[in-house]
Structures are given as structure tokens and as C-alpha cells.
Design a protein around this motif. Structure first.
Motif: not given
Length: 136
Positions: A47-50, A55-57, A77-79, A84-85
Motif C-alpha cells: 500500500s502507498a501512504w501520504d 492513496v494506493g494499493l 484520482n487526486a494522486y 505511485i502506481a
């Protein structure tokens, strides 16, 4: 903005629901308990975190030895369009670099096709492979 990446499968239900709803993957959020159990039973989740915000996975199923199936890869969407992907994909592909078959199934769209080609995937409609799926 500094994005951090985690491998913990235990993700807050509300954050998980917000992420999947943001990208309009409502089929997953109709049964949140099933989605959470699916994450727990996945081979791998990154997972991705701000900060404290999910914010993503990317989620992978398979045996991790001969095949992995990239089940989900999504970013709020905002990221999107911030790498990140791609970073999530690079981490998964590096972790499973010795696995011969890396498979995914996704909807057709020019940006989607570009993303996967950029990450080394070949569309089954452009090679010698054939893909089949049975969806309920």
C-alpha cells in the motif's frame, strides 16, 4: 508530499472503502467484509501512504513461485500520474522477479494499455498467448 509504502495487509476499513470507491470499483465495496478478507488472504499487498492517508494499493494472488496474478492496482484520482502506481508495480515485479508468469486482467483504455506496456507487460491480443476468463 512524501509517499511511503507498507506491506501490512491489515488496512483500515474506511480508508480501504474510500480508495476503492474513489476509482469507482463499487463491486468490491458492496461487501467490505469480503474485500478485507480478500486482502488478508492475498499472497501480497503493498500500500502507498501520504502520511496517514491510504492513496494506493497493489494486491497479488498466486503461489509466488510459478505464477502471480496482479488482482488490483489502484491509486486515488487526486494522486494519479505521480508515479505511485508505477512504484507499486516495480516493487511487486522486483519481489517476484523469478516468477515466470505474471498475469493481470483489466479493462481496455489507452492509458491503461500504455501503463502496462511501460511496465513490461504484453497484451495477449498482440502475441502468441490467448486469454480466457469466466466472470460471474
Amino acid at each position: 508530499m512524501i509517499i511511503t509504502y507498507k506491506t501490512d495487509k491489515n488496512i483500515n476499513r474506511d480508508q480501504l472503502e474510500s480508495l476503492y470507491n474513489d476509482v469507482e470499483w463499487y463491486a468490491y465495496t458492496k461487501e467490505m467484509e469480503v474485500l478485507q478478507r480478500a486482502l488478508e488472504q492475498s499472497l501480497d499487498v503493498i500500500s502507498a501512504w501520504d502520511g496517514e492517508k491510504l492513496v494506493g494499493l497493489v494486491r497479488v494472488v498466486g503461489d509466488g513461485l510459478t505464477i502471480i496474478y496482479i488482482q488490483d492496482i489502484l491509486v486515488l484520482n487526486a494522486y494519479q500520474n505521480q508515479g505511485i502506481a508505477s512504484r507499486l508495480m516495480v516493487q511487486i515485479l522486483e519481489k517476484y522477479k523469478d516468477v515466470r508468469q505474471k498475469v493481470l486482467l483489466t479493462e481496455e483504455a489507452p492509458d491503461v494499455r500504455h501503463f502496462y506496456k511501460k511496465n513490461g507487460f504484453i497484451s495477449c491480443d498482440q502475441g502468441t498467448l490467448v486469454a480466457f476468463a469466466k466472470l460471474n
